[in-house]
Scaffold this motif. Structure first.
Motif, mmCIF file in Angstrom:
data_model
loop_
_atom_site.group_PDB
_atom_site.id
_atom_site.type_symbol
_atom_site.label_atom_id
_atom_site.label_comp_id
_atom_site.label_asym_id
_atom_site.label_seq_id
_atom_site.Cartn_x
_atom_site.Cartn_y
_atom_site.Cartn_z
ATOM 1 N N PHE A 226 1.763 -1.254 11.124
ATOM 2 C CA PHE A 226 1.025 -0.894 9.921
ATOM 3 C C PHE A 226 0.066 -2.002 9.477
ATOM 4 O O PHE A 226 -1.012 -1.721 8.951
ATOM 5 C CB PHE A 226 1.987 -0.561 8.780
ATOM 6 C CG PHE A 226 2.639 0.786 8.917
ATOM 7 C CD1 PHE A 226 1.872 1.926 9.041
ATOM 8 C CD2 PHE A 226 4.017 0.921 8.920
ATOM 9 C CE1 PHE A 226 2.458 3.176 9.173
ATOM 10 C CE2 PHE A 226 4.621 2.164 9.053
ATOM 11 C CZ PHE A 226 3.832 3.290 9.187
ATOM 12 N N THR A 227 0.453 -3.252 9.659
ATOM 13 C CA THR A 227 -0.378 -4.357 9.168
ATOM 14 C C THR A 227 -1.494 -4.736 10.129
ATOM 15 O O THR A 227 -2.517 -5.281 9.718
ATOM 16 C CB THR A 227 0.489 -5.593 8.884
ATOM 17 O OG1 THR A 227 1.229 -5.927 10.070
ATOM 18 C CG2 THR A 227 1.455 -5.324 7.745
ATOM 19 N N GLY A 236 -2.856 -0.985 5.040
ATOM 20 C CA GLY A 236 -1.632 -1.151 5.830
ATOM 21 C C GLY A 236 -0.399 -1.128 4.952
ATOM 22 O O GLY A 236 0.614 -0.507 5.289
ATOM 23 N N ILE A 237 -0.490 -1.827 3.792
ATOM 24 C CA ILE A 237 0.640 -1.828 2.858
ATOM 25 C C ILE A 237 0.877 -0.419 2.322
ATOM 26 O O ILE A 237 2.013 0.049 2.235
ATOM 27 C CB ILE A 237 0.368 -2.813 1.701
ATOM 28 C CG1 ILE A 237 0.353 -4.255 2.229
ATOM 29 C CG2 ILE A 237 1.416 -2.656 0.606
ATOM 30 C CD1 ILE A 237 -0.043 -5.276 1.189
ATOM 31 N N GLY A 238 -0.229 0.285 1.988
ATOM 32 C CA GLY A 238 -0.095 1.652 1.486
ATOM 33 C C GLY A 238 0.568 2.569 2.489
ATOM 34 O O GLY A 238 1.431 3.386 2.135
ATOM 35 N N ASN A 239 0.192 2.437 3.758
ATOM 36 C CA ASN A 239 0.801 3.266 4.804
ATOM 37 C C ASN A 239 2.282 2.955 4.973
ATOM 38 O O ASN A 239 3.109 3.849 5.196
ATOM 39 C CB ASN A 239 0.073 3.064 6.131
ATOM 40 C CG ASN A 239 -1.291 3.721 6.141
ATOM 41 O OD1 ASN A 239 -1.580 4.578 5.317
ATOM 42 N ND2 ASN A 239 -2.149 3.303 7.067
ATOM 43 N N LEU A 372 13.307 0.451 2.133
ATOM 44 C CA LEU A 372 12.858 -0.755 1.433
ATOM 45 C C LEU A 372 12.310 -1.847 2.354
ATOM 46 O O LEU A 372 11.242 -2.404 2.083
ATOM 47 C CB LEU A 372 13.999 -1.303 0.570
ATOM 48 C CG LEU A 372 14.164 -0.677 -0.821
ATOM 49 C CD1 LEU A 372 15.367 -1.260 -1.525
ATOM 50 C CD2 LEU A 372 12.903 -0.901 -1.648
ATOM 51 N N PRO A 373 13.019 -2.179 3.444
ATOM 52 C CA PRO A 373 12.507 -3.272 4.289
ATOM 53 C C PRO A 373 11.109 -2.993 4.842
ATOM 54 O O PRO A 373 10.290 -3.912 4.946
ATOM 55 C CB PRO A 373 13.537 -3.364 5.418
ATOM 56 C CG PRO A 373 14.763 -2.764 4.856
ATOM 57 C CD PRO A 373 14.297 -1.688 3.937
ATOM 58 N N PHE A 374 10.836 -1.753 5.208
ATOM 59 C CA PHE A 374 9.532 -1.440 5.791
ATOM 60 C C PHE A 374 8.413 -1.642 4.774
ATOM 61 O O PHE A 374 7.328 -2.116 5.115
ATOM 62 C CB PHE A 374 9.530 -0.007 6.313
ATOM 63 C CG PHE A 374 10.481 0.216 7.449
ATOM 64 C CD1 PHE A 374 10.137 -0.149 8.741
ATOM 65 C CD2 PHE A 374 11.733 0.758 7.234
ATOM 66 C CE1 PHE A 374 11.020 0.045 9.794
ATOM 67 C CE2 PHE A 374 12.621 0.955 8.271
ATOM 68 C CZ PHE A 374 12.262 0.594 9.562
ATOM 69 N N ALA A 375 8.674 -1.280 3.519
ATOM 70 C CA ALA A 375 7.660 -1.469 2.481
ATOM 71 C C ALA A 375 7.543 -2.943 2.081
ATOM 72 O O ALA A 375 6.439 -3.489 1.969
ATOM 73 C CB ALA A 375 8.008 -0.620 1.268
ATOM 74 N N LEU A 376 8.678 -3.603 1.894
ATOM 75 C CA LEU A 376 8.661 -4.992 1.429
ATOM 76 C C LEU A 376 8.054 -5.932 2.459
ATOM 77 O O LEU A 376 7.246 -6.809 2.129
ATOM 78 C CB LEU A 376 10.082 -5.435 1.075
ATOM 79 C CG LEU A 376 10.692 -4.788 -0.173
ATOM 80 C CD1 LEU A 376 12.133 -5.237 -0.362
ATOM 81 C CD2 LEU A 376 9.868 -5.136 -1.413
ATOM 82 N N PHE A 377 8.448 -5.768 3.720
ATOM 83 C CA PHE A 377 7.918 -6.667 4.746
ATOM 84 C C PHE A 377 6.443 -6.400 5.017
ATOM 85 O O PHE A 377 5.717 -7.278 5.487
ATOM 86 C CB PHE A 377 8.726 -6.538 6.035
ATOM 87 C CG PHE A 377 10.056 -7.234 5.972
ATOM 88 C CD1 PHE A 377 10.131 -8.608 5.794
ATOM 89 C CD2 PHE A 377 11.234 -6.515 6.070
ATOM 90 C CE1 PHE A 377 11.359 -9.250 5.727
ATOM 91 C CE2 PHE A 377 12.463 -7.147 5.996
ATOM 92 C CZ PHE A 377 12.533 -8.521 5.825
ATOM 93 N N ALA A 378 5.973 -5.174 4.741
ATOM 94 C CA ALA A 378 4.547 -4.895 4.867
ATOM 95 C C ALA A 378 3.760 -5.614 3.763
ATOM 96 O O ALA A 378 2.645 -6.087 3.984
ATOM 97 C CB ALA A 378 4.291 -3.400 4.799
#
Length: 659
Positions: A226-227, A236-239, A372-378
């Protein structure tokens, strides 16, 4: 092995669906075609849901049961002209029964001609017995009530025999001050926070699933995608956030079918939770889940599913493509998340309240923890450097989960044993099995034995040693509880009750109290000693009932009141013990529905429903010996609330005596 487990899973889904809804995947209707003044053609049509099938009247013997029509009063009021004809059928060889079976799919049409013998007859009743199947076969009945002249069918009132009428009337008691019950049974914050507890369990399950080899390695790969594969960082963060949202949505959607299963009667949820064979099924499936975590085989959904979803995500793109990416993750991670989700489903079955709502709360918690991890780490990609590397520790997590699945499996077997009155898994045996399981887990964590999918033997990490010590401490706690050095309050509601013991006790009531398990006997004793009654609607497999008995009833401010001031009547609504033949009867509700009362639990469950308009357990009512309700009903409450409630009822009883 995988296909067998998927087969078991499909059976389970269908069993739960039927148990919760009493629904029928075949919808029946009928038509009447008048041929002459005395001849009619009756047409019975069944619309069958996709995937299900109904067997022909003429399917081969030795296979599944054929459909069978019973024409009431045929030969008296009318006669059948020829055989019942059928619409187009399908014939296939059955590997199970080794015969050719004939059945209907999508639609079944039966046609029967009749000739009236009594010209005054204008309505008839026809009963259809059939089997409807989809991996599992369910025997069903449908009653057709037919008006030959097109008028409204007027059902004849089924006449109950005198014994049924008398026994049915005996279930109804003349309660005084019944309006107090309309205030509603009190529930403390525990009852209201039950959803939060289930949500928390789901969230915890999701966090554990993150640590498994099916999910953990996906975090850096997906976040990097994503990033690095988007035009700018914000997109990328939005996705990634959208990806996380879709993960939560997918797991929530898995619970939606349970919300469609709400056409239940007052006792059906209790029937599901206390069904002997459903609990045995849970036991079997959880054992299979456990051994998959131990590495003896792997549970996966068909790989074609993941390939199709992955392909769809590439072709569609945009938000819909991200949804298919999330769905791909759910499919490929099933071998690790499936058993955890099974544990979540088991927890909702054991918990009080609405099963569908509980499951939705748990699924949302589970999906949120995964997302959560996918959003936070992005948002903070630098954090990826702090993630531990994948390795053997994830295998250790799976094995620990396997031991926990086995422990939970024996809870379901214990439910079946209690409800079925088998006497196989008494409290000491149950606790002993848990001691063995947690001692084995301790030995594994300290590296004294290994499982097939363990990697090369390495030096034990500090974390593994800490969990080994915790497992050992819990084993010691269980041992002390087994020998009654300490009370297992941490496990309240999980082991069988204290009185369900291999050691014979003077009382088969909670905490050694004196109790009655028959309402009339208890009331007679209360009148003799002039004491108020604590009416306890409970169940063998009721977790909150055990928690109340072990944590509230045992309290120093409560126990003396129960022992010395009240007459305890405990009625088990899930007791599957059959009533003596002379005590069985048919009960007719005001609605006209007739229910066969054949077990102890059916008797007391119906008693609770018709007198107190309630169906949940625990359910406590205070009565005077003359059946005057002394207070509003309570359910799962804390020590202080319960104590005040008991003392208030006792005070009202004494005041009524002084009048």
């Amino acid at each position: 092995m995988r296909s067998f487990l998927l087969f078991l899973g499909s059976i389970f889904i269908n069993l739960v669906a039927f148990a919760q809804t009493e629904a029928n995947p075949a919808v029946w209707s009928h038509e009447v075609h008048k041929i002459s003044d005395t001849e009619y053609e009756l047409v019975f049509t069944g619309k069958i849901m996709d995937g299900w099938h109904v067997y022909s009247q003429y399917t081969a013997e030795g296979g599944s049961l054929p459909s069978e029509f019973t024409f009431e009063k045929a030969g008296e009021d009318y006669e059948l002209v020829g055989k019942t004809e059928e619409s187009e059928t399908i014939t296939e060889y059955s590997d199970i029964f080794e015969v050719d079976e004939t059945f209907f799919k999508k639609e079944a049409i039966f046609t029967q001609k009749i000739k009236l013998l009594n010209p005054e007859v204008n309505q008839i009743s026809v009963n259809l017995f059939y089997q409807i199947c989809k991996e599992v076969c369910i025997p069903m009945d449908h009653l057709f009530q037919i008006s030959l002249d097109g008028s409204t069918f007027v059902a004849e009132n089924k006449e109950l025999n005198e014994r049924s009428v008398a026994l049915g009337e005996s279930l109804k008691v003349d309660l005084k001050n019944k309006h107090l019950l309309n205030q509603g049974a009190q529930m403390d914050a525990e009852g209201k926070s039950n959803l939060w507890m289930i949500f928390g369990l789901g969230f915890l399950g999701g966090l554990i699933a993150l640590l498994t080899p099916c999910v953990f390695p996906m975090i850096p790969l997906t976040v990097s995608f994503f990033t690095k594969h988007t035009q700018n960082k914000s997109k990328g963060i939005g996705n990634a956030v959208l990806y996380g949202f879709f993960i939560v949505l997918i797991y929530f959607l898995l619970s939606l079918p349970f919300h469609l299963f709400n056409s239940v009667d007052s006792q059906i949820l209790n029937t599901i939770a206390t069904n002997v064979w459903l609990n045995v099924f849970f036991f079997i499936i959880f054992v299979f889940f456990a051994f998959s975590f131990f590495g003896y085989y792997e549970l996966t959904l068909p790989s074609s599913w993941a390939n199709k979803m992955d392909s769809a995500s590439s072709k569609v793109g945009g938000g819909l493509g991200i949804f298919f990416m999330a769905l791909t993750l759910a499919i490929v991670s099933f071998s690790c998340t499936g058993p955890i989700l099974g544990g979540l489903l088991g927890s909702t079955t054991l918990a009080e309240g609405n099963v569908a709502t509980n499951l939705s709360a748990g699924m949302v918690g589970f999906g949120l923890a995964l997302a959560l991890p996918f959003a936070l780490f992005a948002m903070f990609p630098a954090w990826l450097n702090s993630l531990p590397k994948s390795g053997g520790w994830m295998t250790t997590v799976k094995v620990v989960l396997g031991f926990l699945e086995l422990a939970l499996a024996f809870k379901f077997l214990s439910n079946a044993d209690l409800v079925g009155n088998w006497g196989l898994l008494k409290r000491e045996i149950f606790v002993g099995i848990w001691i063995v399981l947690f001692m084995l887990m301790t030995l594994y964590l300290f590296g004294l034995f290994r499982f097939p999918h363990d990697g090369p033997k390495k030096k034990l990490t500090t974390t593994r040693k800490i969990f080994g010590v915790l497992s050992l401490a819990f084993s010691v706690y269980l041992i002390l509880g087994l020998f009654q050095v300490t009370h297992l309050k941490l496990l309240s509601g999980f082991p069988p009750p204290d009185f369900y013991s291999v050691i014979e006790t003077e009382s088969d009531c909670p905490l050694g109290l004196d109790c009655f398990k028959d309402f009339e006997e208890g009331v007679a004793h209360a009148k003799a000693v002039n004491k108020p009654i604590l009416l306890d609607f409970t169940g063998w497999a009721c977790v909150n009932c055990r928690k109340m008995e072990e944590n509230v009833w045992s309290h120093s401010s409560i126990y003396p009141l129960l022992k010395d001031e009240y007459v305890l009547i405990s009625l088990y609504v899930d007791d599957r013990k059959e009533l003596p033949e002379e005590e069985r009867f048919d009960f007719k509700y005001d609605s006209g529905r007739i229910k066969a009362i054949e077990t102890v639990g059916q008797k007391w469950g119906t008693f609770q429903t018709i007198n107190f308009n309630a169906a949940s357990q625990p359910y406590y009512v205070l009565l005077s010996p003359n059946l005057e309700i002394l207070n509003d009903a309570v359910q799962y409450v804390d020590v202080e609330t319960y104590g005040e409630w008991l003392r208030s009822g006792l005070e009202k009883h004494h005041l009524s005596m002084d009048k």
